[in-house]
Design a protein around this motif. Structure first.
Motif, short mmCIF file in Angstrom:
data_model
loop_
_atom_site.label_atom_id
_atom_site.label_comp_id
_atom_site.label_asym_id
_atom_site.label_seq_id
_atom_site.Cartn_x
_atom_site.Cartn_y
_atom_site.Cartn_z
N ARG A 69 0.87 -1.29 0.02
CA ARG A 69 -0.07 -0.01 -0.14
C ARG A 69 0.74 1.20 -0.05
NH1 ARG A 69 -1.99 3.84 -1.14
NH2 ARG A 69 -3.91 4.90 -0.36
N GLU A 70 1.75 1.27 0.71
CA GLU A 70 2.79 2.41 0.80
C GLU A 70 3.46 2.72 -0.53
OE1 GLU A 70 2.99 -0.15 3.06
OE2 GLU A 70 1.71 0.78 4.41
N GLU A 71 3.47 1.93 -1.31
CA GLU A 71 4.16 2.38 -2.63
C GLU A 71 3.28 2.99 -3.73
OE1 GLU A 71 7.87 -1.08 -3.06
OE2 GLU A 71 5.82 -1.24 -4.22
N LEU A 72 1.76 2.80 -3.35
CA LEU A 72 0.79 3.05 -4.21
C LEU A 72 0.26 4.70 -4.15
CD1 LEU A 72 -1.31 -0.03 -4.40
CD2 LEU A 72 0.15 0.42 -6.35
N PHE A 73 -0.12 5.11 -5.07
CA PHE A 73 -0.53 6.58 -4.96
C PHE A 73 -1.86 6.59 -5.54
CE2 PHE A 73 -1.20 10.98 -5.52
CZ PHE A 73 -0.49 11.62 -4.56
N VAL A 74 -3.04 6.65 -4.70
CA VAL A 74 -4.44 6.31 -5.30
C VAL A 74 -5.05 7.54 -5.19
CG1 VAL A 74 -6.55 4.87 -5.09
CG2 VAL A 74 -4.29 3.86 -4.33
N THR A 75 -5.82 7.97 -6.45
CA THR A 75 -6.61 9.35 -6.38
C THR A 75 -7.98 9.05 -6.74
OG1 THR A 75 -4.57 10.45 -7.39
CG2 THR A 75 -6.80 11.47 -7.77
N THR A 76 -8.94 9.74 -6.24
CA THR A 76 -10.22 9.68 -6.58
C THR A 76 -10.86 11.00 -6.70
OG1 THR A 76 -12.19 8.58 -6.48
CG2 THR A 76 -11.40 9.23 -4.40
N LYS A 77 -11.98 11.27 -6.77
CA LYS A 77 -12.58 12.81 -7.06
C LYS A 77 -13.98 12.94 -6.54
CE LYS A 77 -9.73 12.69 -11.22
NZ LYS A 77 -10.02 11.18 -11.63
#
Length: 284
Positions: A69-77
């Motif tokens: 999880r720490e390696e991921l960069f998750v975006t929503t809007k």
């Protein structure tokens, strides 16, 4: 993966994978394949209708040890129906639940309409509580961004996601983002192939020099301008192609030739068009 440092100290990958218009039944596998290939920035939105499937793809990649999880960069809007402080608070919690995540790396206001200031209060409150690492906006032109930065009275956005591609290069917008220390992120870098982008002779000629595709040239062009870019595909071979852009560099002459392609107009819609604004308002 090259990263960009946001104005609050959070690092964001400069190249990401977007899931806009990916069919719901294909989203989870597409996200999983993208992460497996090397993407660490994953971009979705409430309005895309595939947050849950995006979360399933992320979960599979983590469960199988492809990443953590720490390696991921998750975006929503947040979409316009979710503007206002109370609506936005609920939407933030709903997105976390659908994605199956304890926190989001970036949450954006999707459109510059409705009670964006109330929504911003909800986002910054969630950021303070640890539910969100970075907050931002989307589809704010430079003028709207300047107003928002100076009027919201709470915090400066870390990111603004807008349309940027060879037909709509946004040089003035970029200069104001740099001036205000807001990271510019590009959606639709390929303009969905409009105006025959993938067979454009200028872009093809530049690609031929480096044995690269038109898509790779466009993404590299955005990287060199300091812009974060989102690429989309459901085909693993195209995902791999789009991420293979860190082994060449465009010359100033290449960049000058691409600059000549600018039409200074959206390939999709104008946020200042009354009919377009009216259609958004009808959704409220």
């Amino acid at each position: 993966m090259i990263t960009k440092m946001l104005n609050n100290g959070v690092e964001m990958p400069q190249l990401g994978f977007g899931v806009y218009q990916i069919p719901e039944n294909e989203t989870a596998n597409a996200v999983y394949q993208a992460i497996k290939i090397g993407y660490r920035l994953i971009d979705t939105a409430i309005a895309y209708g595939n947050e849950e499937q995006t979360g399933l793809g992320i979960k599979r990649a983590i469960d199988e040890g492809v990443t953590n999880r720490e390696e991921l960069f998750v975006t929503t809007k947040l979409f316009i129906q979710h503007m206002g402080e109370e609506n936005s608070q609920k939407a933030i919690n709903d997105s976390l639940e659908k994605l199956g995540l304890e926190y989001l790396d970036l949450f954006l206001i999707h459109q510059p309409y409705g009670d964006i200031y109330g929504a911003w209060k909800a986002l910054t409150s969630a950021q303070k509580s640890g539910k969100i690492r970075a907050v931002g906006v989307s589809n704010f032109d430079a003028a709207k961004l300047i107003e928002f930065v100076n009027m919201n009275g709470i915090a400066k956005p870390q990111v603004n996601q807008i349309e940027v591609n060879p037909w709509h290069q946004r040089e003035i917008d970029l200069s104001y983002h740099v001036k205000n220390d807001v990271q510019l992120e590009a959606w639709a870098p390929f303009a969905e192939g409009r105006h025959d982008l993938f067979t454009n002779s200028v872009l093809m000629e530049i690609g031929d020099k480096y044995n690269k595709s038109v898509g790779q040239v466009v993404l590299r062009w955005l990287m060199q301008r300091g812009i974060v870019a989102l690429a989309k595909s459901v085909r693993p071979e195209r995902m791999a192609e789009n991420i293979a852009i860190f082994d060449f560099e465009l010359t100033p002459e290449d960049v000058d030739e691409i600059a000549k392609l600018n039409r200074d107009e959206s390939a999709f819609f104008d946020h200042h068009n009354p009919a377009m604004v009216e259609s958004f308002m009808e959704r409220l």
